[in-house]
Design a protein around this motif. Structure first.
Motif, PDB file in Angstrom:
ATOM      1  N   LEU A  75      40.189  53.156  45.831  1.00 13.51           N
ATOM      2  CA  LEU A  75      40.519  51.761  46.128  1.00 13.51           C
ATOM      3  C   LEU A  75      39.810  50.854  45.139  1.00 13.51           C
ATOM      4  O   LEU A  75      38.710  51.149  44.687  1.00 13.51           O
ATOM      5  CB  LEU A  75      40.067  51.391  47.543  1.00 13.51           C
ATOM      6  N   MET A  76      40.447  49.738  44.846  1.00 11.65           N
ATOM      7  CA  MET A  76      39.798  48.788  43.946  1.00 11.65           C
ATOM      8  C   MET A  76      39.722  47.403  44.577  1.00 11.65           C
ATOM      9  O   MET A  76      40.610  46.996  45.329  1.00 11.65           O
ATOM     10  CB  MET A  76      40.536  48.689  42.623  1.00 11.65           C
ATOM     11  N   ILE A  77      38.635  46.724  44.248  1.00 10.96           N
ATOM     12  CA  ILE A  77      38.458  45.340  44.666  1.00 10.96           C
ATOM     13  C   ILE A  77      38.318  44.497  43.418  1.00 10.96           C
ATOM     14  O   ILE A  77      37.666  44.891  42.455  1.00 10.96           O
ATOM     15  CB  ILE A  77      37.211  45.201  45.552  1.00 10.96           C
ATOM     16  N   LYS A  78      38.890  43.322  43.467  1.00 11.62           N
ATOM     17  CA  LYS A  78      38.946  42.505  42.261  1.00 11.62           C
ATOM     18  C   LYS A  78      39.187  41.062  42.638  1.00 11.62           C
ATOM     19  O   LYS A  78      40.025  40.822  43.504  1.00 11.62           O
ATOM     20  CB  LYS A  78      40.086  43.088  41.423  1.00 11.62           C
ATOM     21  N   PRO A  79      38.505  40.085  42.034  1.00  7.49           N
ATOM     22  CA  PRO A  79      37.437  40.183  41.039  1.00  7.49           C
ATOM     23  C   PRO A  79      36.160  40.825  41.587  1.00  7.49           C
ATOM     24  O   PRO A  79      36.144  41.300  42.718  1.00  7.49           O
ATOM     25  CB  PRO A  79      37.172  38.712  40.687  1.00  7.49           C
ATOM     26  N   GLY A  80      35.100  40.820  40.759  1.00  6.41           N
ATOM     27  CA  GLY A  80      33.865  41.497  41.120  1.00  6.41           C
ATOM     28  C   GLY A  80      32.833  40.602  41.770  1.00  6.41           C
ATOM     29  O   GLY A  80      32.757  40.485  42.998  1.00  6.41           O
ATOM     30  N   ILE A  81      32.022  39.975  40.926  1.00  5.46           N
ATOM     31  CA  ILE A  81      30.832  39.272  41.392  1.00  5.46           C
ATOM     32  C   ILE A  81      31.086  38.317  42.566  1.00  5.46           C
ATOM     33  O   ILE A  81      30.313  38.284  43.520  1.00  5.46           O
ATOM     34  CB  ILE A  81      30.183  38.507  40.213  1.00  5.46           C
ATOM     35  N   ALA A  82      32.163  37.563  42.519  1.00  5.29           N
ATOM     36  CA  ALA A  82      32.395  36.571  43.574  1.00  5.29           C
ATOM     37  C   ALA A  82      32.918  37.206  44.871  1.00  5.29           C
ATOM     38  O   ALA A  82      33.084  36.520  45.875  1.00  5.29           O
ATOM     39  CB  ALA A  82      33.368  35.497  43.081  1.00  5.29           C
ATOM     40  N   TYR A  83      33.157  38.518  44.853  1.00  8.33           N
ATOM     41  CA  TYR A  83      33.787  39.180  46.002  1.00  8.33           C
ATOM     42  C   TYR A  83      32.992  40.388  46.503  1.00  8.33           C
ATOM     43  O   TYR A  83      33.551  41.310  47.090  1.00  8.33           O
ATOM     44  CB  TYR A  83      35.233  39.583  45.627  1.00  8.33           C
TER      45      TYR A  83
END
Ligand code: PBG
Length: 331
Positions: free
Chosen positions: A253-261
């Motif tokens: 699974l991927m989550i995107k964007p990174g830092i803010a999420y």
């Protein structure tokens, strides 16, 4: 626990384990290695092309000859996986994704060339129609709407053609409903049982993708992507998205964007036991480069801190434009 709990000062002093570098190294809970990274690569037609992307300083579009050189170098420094994107010439764009399924298209040629050059590296490919779309949308457009099921049909054919070219992992980034199932079924039907799917499960309708769209010339021609990408205000919905992708046959699974999420990353990590990827996207990269060029931030330290934070939040792998620079610092 009462006042005599084991956290009582001065019996406990948290600073003890911070007192020297070797001890800090010993007790560190998360760290980075070359194995953590997936390198996104932008591919263009032509020869000997290495074209800097204006809003992504020090990042380039590469023609196939330079792409092969780059992949050899990445493999040499310990990178295990690359994620491929193509810049499609305008004249090949339409509203049906025809070029996306062209077995001799740029993506398909790139996969084959890399397979012949560095067969051991894991080749991941983006599955979505936006680089191929005259509208810059991830699906087929009709009356200003993005059609779901019709798009899934093309995406599954696109995925199959990447698999036939030699892709190891297919990464649908389009956010149509049911696309993982459609792709999985097409792969199974055609004997590609071991071709994996890394699904962009929680992909938000984010402004952090701006520089990427410059890189590929894939800015939406009308409207935005809010009818298919997730609302930035939502948290629990990300878990629902992730669970359904797993049920449909996603392997990563991927989550995107990174830092803010990173709240989403931890939520999903705590809920689902599958490998988790986080995409530190183009504007996250651009902001660090810009701040560093202005002399306002320390480039390397901010870069490493952000990557470390993504890992700490629960990422098993990070898609990052910083991968190469980070690895140089790690080793
Ligand atoms: C294509 C796609 C996008 C990104 C990855 N795949 C752009 C978008 O959805 O508009 C963004 C990556 C980045 O910003 O680095 N569907």
């Amino acid at each position: 626990m009462g006042v005599n709990s084991k956290n009582m000062f001065p019996l406990n002093r948290n600073r003890r384990l911070r007192s020297k570098s070797s001890l800090r190294n010993l007790v560190r809970e998360s760290s980075l290695s070359p194995n953590d990274f997936i390198v996104p690569l932008f591919i263009c037609e032509g020869e000997k092309i290495k074209e800097e992307i204006k809003s992504m300083p020090e990042y380039y579009r590469l023609s196939l000859d330079n792409l092969k050189k780059e992949v050899r170098e990445l493999w040499g420094i310990g990178i295990q996986a690359i994620l491929l994107f193509v810049k499609v010439p305008d004249k090949l764009k339409d509203n049906a994704g025809s070029e996306a399924v062209n077995e001799d298209g740029l993506m398909q040629r790139a996969i084959k060339e890399i397979k012949n050059t560095v067969p051991e590296i894991t080749i991941m490919t983006d599955i979505a129609l936006d680089p191929y779309s005259i509208h810059g949308h991830d699906g087929i457009v009709k009356n200003n709407l993005i059609l779901n099921d019709e798009t899934n049909e093309v995406l599954s054919k696109m995925a199959l053609s990447h698999a036939m070219s030699g892709a190891d992992v297919l990464a649908p980034s389009d956010m149509m409903d049911g696309r993982v199932l459609a792709i999985r079924q097409e792969l199974e039907k055609n004997g590609f049982h071991d071709t994996s799917i890394m699904s962009y499960s929680a992909k938000y309708a984010s402004s952090f993708y701006g520089p990427f769209r410059d890189a590929l010339g894939s800015k939406p021609g009308f409207g935005d992507k809010k009818t298919y990408q997730m609302d930035i205000g939502n948290r629990t919905e990300a878990i629902k998205e992730a669970l359904s992708d797993i049920e449909e046959g996603a392997d990563i699974l991927m989550i995107k964007p990174g830092i803010a999420y990173l709240d989403i990353v931890r939520d999903i990590k705590n809920t689902i036991n599958v490998p988790l990827a986080v995409y530190q996207v183009s504007a996250e990269y651009a902001m660090v480069k810009a701040g560093a060029r202005l002399g306002w931030i320390n480039h390397d330290e901010i870069m490493m801190e952000q990557l470390n934070s993504i890992k700490r939040a629960g990422a098993n792998m990070i898609v990052s434009y910083f991968a190469k620079e980070a690895i140089k610092l790690i080793s």
